[in-house]
Design an enzyme around this catalytic site. Structure first.
Site, PDB file in Angstrom:
ATOM      1  N   GLU A  86      25.955   8.244 -34.813  1.00  0.00           N
ATOM      2  CA  GLU A  86      25.799   8.293 -33.352  1.00  0.00           C
ATOM      3  C   GLU A  86      26.453   7.054 -32.784  1.00  0.00           C
ATOM      4  O   GLU A  86      25.858   5.974 -32.806  1.00  0.00           O
ATOM      5  CB  GLU A  86      24.310   8.317 -32.983  1.00  0.00           C
ATOM      6  CG  GLU A  86      23.578   9.577 -33.375  1.00  0.00           C
ATOM      7  CD  GLU A  86      24.089  10.810 -32.658  1.00  0.00           C
ATOM      8  OE1 GLU A  86      24.840  10.671 -31.669  1.00  0.00           O
ATOM      9  OE2 GLU A  86      23.751  11.909 -33.098  1.00  0.00           O
ATOM     10  N   CYS A 130      23.922   4.608 -23.974  1.00  0.00           N
ATOM     11  CA  CYS A 130      25.186   5.135 -24.488  1.00  0.00           C
ATOM     12  C   CYS A 130      25.667   6.326 -23.663  1.00  0.00           C
ATOM     13  O   CYS A 130      26.863   6.610 -23.640  1.00  0.00           O
ATOM     14  CB  CYS A 130      25.051   5.512 -25.952  1.00  0.00           C
ATOM     15  SG  CYS A 130      23.691   6.623 -26.262  1.00  0.00           S
TER      16      CYS A 130
HETATM   17  P1  NAD Z   1      26.294  -2.461 -33.449  1.00  0.00           P
HETATM   18  O1  NAD Z   1      27.264  -1.494 -33.974  1.00  0.00           O
HETATM   19  O2  NAD Z   1      26.725  -3.852 -33.197  1.00  0.00           O
HETATM   20  O3  NAD Z   1      25.026  -2.566 -34.427  1.00  0.00           O
HETATM   21  C1  NAD Z   1      24.271  -1.448 -34.804  1.00  0.00           C
HETATM   22  C2  NAD Z   1      23.541  -1.744 -36.097  1.00  0.00           C
HETATM   23  O4  NAD Z   1      24.475  -1.873 -37.156  1.00  0.00           O
HETATM   24  C3  NAD Z   1      22.741  -3.034 -36.098  1.00  0.00           C
HETATM   25  O5  NAD Z   1      21.522  -2.795 -36.738  1.00  0.00           O
HETATM   26  C4  NAD Z   1      23.615  -3.971 -36.907  1.00  0.00           C
HETATM   27  O6  NAD Z   1      22.903  -5.000 -37.548  1.00  0.00           O
HETATM   28  C5  NAD Z   1      24.210  -3.025 -37.905  1.00  0.00           C
HETATM   29  N1  NAD Z   1      25.475  -3.464 -38.512  1.00  0.00           N
HETATM   30  C6  NAD Z   1      26.409  -4.287 -38.009  1.00  0.00           C
HETATM   31  N2  NAD Z   1      27.446  -4.401 -38.861  1.00  0.00           N
HETATM   32  C7  NAD Z   1      27.173  -3.621 -39.927  1.00  0.00           C
HETATM   33  C8  NAD Z   1      27.868  -3.290 -41.132  1.00  0.00           C
HETATM   34  N3  NAD Z   1      29.064  -3.794 -41.410  1.00  0.00           N
HETATM   35  N4  NAD Z   1      27.288  -2.440 -41.990  1.00  0.00           N
HETATM   36  C9  NAD Z   1      26.089  -1.889 -41.704  1.00  0.00           C
HETATM   37  N5  NAD Z   1      25.374  -2.168 -40.592  1.00  0.00           N
HETATM   38  C10 NAD Z   1      25.918  -3.022 -39.708  1.00  0.00           C
HETATM   39  O7  NAD Z   1      25.746  -1.795 -32.128  1.00  0.00           O
HETATM   40  P2  NAD Z   1      24.580  -2.276 -31.169  1.00  0.00           P
HETATM   41  O8  NAD Z   1      24.973  -3.512 -30.461  1.00  0.00           O
HETATM   42  O9  NAD Z   1      23.253  -2.270 -31.846  1.00  0.00           O
HETATM   43  O10 NAD Z   1      24.508  -1.060 -30.160  1.00  0.00           O
HETATM   44  C11 NAD Z   1      25.406  -0.926 -29.113  1.00  0.00           C
HETATM   45  C12 NAD Z   1      26.359   0.200 -29.369  1.00  0.00           C
HETATM   46  O11 NAD Z   1      25.674   1.351 -29.808  1.00  0.00           O
HETATM   47  C13 NAD Z   1      27.093   0.608 -28.124  1.00  0.00           C
HETATM   48  O12 NAD Z   1      28.441   0.723 -28.446  1.00  0.00           O
HETATM   49  C14 NAD Z   1      26.497   1.953 -27.770  1.00  0.00           C
HETATM   50  O13 NAD Z   1      27.403   2.777 -27.083  1.00  0.00           O
HETATM   51  C15 NAD Z   1      26.100   2.496 -29.090  1.00  0.00           C
HETATM   52  N6  NAD Z   1      24.969   3.429 -28.988  1.00  0.00           N
HETATM   53  C16 NAD Z   1      25.165   4.746 -29.326  1.00  0.00           C
HETATM   54  C17 NAD Z   1      24.104   5.642 -29.206  1.00  0.00           C
HETATM   55  C18 NAD Z   1      24.239   7.099 -29.573  1.00  0.00           C
HETATM   56  O14 NAD Z   1      23.226   7.761 -29.701  1.00  0.00           O
HETATM   57  N7  NAD Z   1      25.425   7.651 -29.732  1.00  0.00           N
HETATM   58  C19 NAD Z   1      22.870   5.191 -28.763  1.00  0.00           C
HETATM   59  C20 NAD Z   1      22.729   3.864 -28.440  1.00  0.00           C
HETATM   60  C21 NAD Z   1      23.781   2.982 -28.571  1.00  0.00           C
END
Ligand code: NAD
Length: 507
Positions: A223, A257
């Site tokens: 997602e 999002c």
């Molecule tokens: P992010 O991608 O920075 O982090 C998400 C998660 O991934 C965190 O728990 C982080 O610690 C982890 N992570 C980071 N690097 C990683 C790696 N290399 N391997 C595994 N895990 C890793 O995103 P965020 O700041 O938490 O959220 C914001 C983003 O999420 C926005 O771009 C938003 O659009 C998106 N979002 C999407 C949805 C959806 O349902 N499609 C919902 C909410 C947010």
């Protein structure tokens, strides 16, 4: 190593948490694997009964949970309760009620076969922070209902909230094992041999995760970010659409999002739409109606994107600056007119209280511009005409299209949610969300005995029957069909005769 979670309204530290590494993650996965055996072996009704106890526990702890979400994420208490905790409770109720029937064995029409759901084993949930309850509770609950144990790596920006949730899981006896940390912990989870990863987050991280999972072939439901379009037709209820747009983009400080990022408004109602937006936005109170961005970096990024847009043709109607008269990472609700598809605001996903509007002349133009995006998560169309709403919805390329609504449908537990293109794949929630977490094993029973003509040895009589069968498939008109049937009958006769003689027939 440790990480700190900071209150974005004040900059004060909430707590420090361990950044767990490979060993701790491996240990959590091993414990989950052990727990998965008994959990997956329980009847789905029993699993759901425990999920229902989790729901009740969360409901009873509503004040503490929503207060923590309010503090850690910065969203107004009303949103913490109404847009995060309450949808989580609804979702749990939905899955408890529906999982038993959705996970029943399914007969396959026209056969004796059926499909039965087999839990995958251990699901790794890597979570985000913007709805720290709902966006984590739902993949966890769906994975658990399907019979899996869960290892959960919450966002480093919502660790305090996650630990509250974990306490409830433990007390209820759910097989959820939390590992705290940042991207390094998430990466370790991807390398840990989980049977599936459920990820919610940015496109960039999503792609890094997919690259990591490619080594083991671990499947994932992704997602990722959205870049949603909202189309406002000339016959829309303009004031209503404007209020909804402002709410979607300024609620949760625009950190949703599926908040509409590209708003295409028909020229006939463009001025009125902007005027309504401005009216609502100028009345918003910092700290009451809208909160801060979650991080200082997030606030600074919005500011850069707004000021990238202005010299490139966007017209600033209000906002456009960080709030400096108070602590925290607040940004003034910002309204931009005359935006277009070449702006960063329209091409990159971004979080922030910015309503960015583009005028359009025709419906087809709006649809074309809306579909011209690298992402395809959600979209909405606003019109009083049912037919037009359905027509435009049918033409929009997005995982979820709402007609005369924004945001809410993404939180409905019955509606499968998930995007396409760079926004990811797979579904969360709804019946399809359960399918993500089981293997629908096909079981095909056959009686013993029978001729089994397909087995060795091969012979010419069978070959001529097969030819007749193929001709039957393609014969058109009664003449051709008659000829094919005659050929088939002759082949069967030959076959019987040859078998009776115990020899091969010649063609
Ligand atoms: P992010 O991608 O920075 O982090 C998400 C998660 O991934 C965190 O728990 C982080 O610690 C982890 N992570 C980071 N690097 C990683 C790696 N290399 N391997 C595994 N895990 C890793 O995103 P965020 O700041 O938490 O959220 C914001 C983003 O999420 C926005 O771009 C938003 O659009 C998106 N979002 C999407 C949805 C959806 O349902 N499609 C919902 C909410 C947010």
């Amino acid at each position: 190593m440790e990480l700190a979670s900071v209150d974005p309204s004040t900059g004060e530290e909430i707590g420090r948490y361990a950044v767990q590494g490979r060993e701790e993650v491996a240990c959590a996965v091993a414990r989950a694997r052990e727990a998965a055996v008994s959990w997956g072996g329980r009847p789905v009704e029993e699993r759901c009964a425990l999920l229902d106890r989790w729901r009740c526990a969360l409901g009873r702890d509503a004040d503490a949970l929503s207060a923590m979400v309010h503090r850690e994420i910065g969203k107004p208490l009303q949103e913490a309760l109404g847009a995060d905790l309450l949808p989580s409770l609804h979702a749990l109720r939905w899955v408890v009620r529906h999982a038993p029937s959705l996970l029943r064995r399914r007969g396959i029409a026209g056969t004796r076969a059926w499909q039965e759901p087999l839990p995958l084993g251990v699901v790794g949930v890597i979570g985000t922070w913007n709805y720290p309850l709902f966006l984590n509770v739902t993949p966890i609950a769906w994975a658990l209902a399907a019979g899996n144990a869960v290892v959960w790596k919450p966002s480093e920006l919502a660790t305090a909230t996650a630990l509250l949730l974990q306490g409830h899981c433990e007390r209820v006896g759910l097989p959820v094992f939390v590992v705290t940390g940042d991207g390094t912990t998430g990466r370790a989870l991807c390398q840990s041999g989980c049977d599936k990863i459920a990820f919610t987050g940015s496109v960039r991280t999503g792609r890094a995760i997919l690259a990591e999972l490619a080594h083991s072939g671990t499947p994932a439901v992704m997602e990722l970010s959205g870049n949603d379009a909202m189309i406002v037709c000339e016959d829309a209820a303009v004031a209503e659409a404007a209020r909804a747009a402002v709410w979607a983009r300024c609620g949760n400080a625009g950190q949703s999002c599926v908040a509409p990022q590209r708003i295409y408004v028909h020229r006939a109602v463009y001025a009125a739409f902007l005027e309504h937006c401005r009216g609502v936005m100028q009345g918003l109170r910092a700290g009451v109606d809208y909160g801060p961005l979650r991080t200082a970096a997030g606030r600074d990024l919005v500011h850069r994107m707004v000021w990238d847009a202005v010299p490139r043709g966007a017209r600033l109607l209000c906002g456009g600056y960080p709030l400096t008269d108070r602590p925290g990472y607040f940004y003034a609700p910002t309204l931009l007119a005359d935006c277009h598809n070449a702006l960063l605001l329209y091409t990159r996903d971004f979080f922030g209280p910015v309503v960015a509007v583009c005028p359009v002349e025709r419906e087809e133009e709006a649809v074309r511009l809306a579909n011209a995006s690298a992402m395809a998560l959600g979209a909405s169309v606003w019109t009083r005409s049912r037919a037009r709403g359905r027509r435009i919805a049918g033409q929009l390329y997005a995982g979820l299209v709402s007609i005369n609504e924004v945001l809410l449908d993404a939180a409905h537990p019955a509606l499968p949610f998930g995007g396409a293109r760079a926004s990811g794949y797979g579904k969360q929630r709804g019946a399809a969300g359960l399918d993500e977490f089981v293997l629908w094993k096909t079981v095909a029973p056959h009686p013993t005995g029978g001729a089994r003509r397909h087995l060795f040895p091969y012979d010419r009589a069978t070959l001529s029957i097969l030819r007749g069968m193929v001709r039957m498939q393609v014969a058109e008109g009664w003449r051709a069909r008659g000829a094919a049937i005659r050929e088939l009958i002759a082949g069967v006769r030959n076959y019987r005769r040859d078998r009776a003689r115990g020899c091969e027939h010649s063609e």
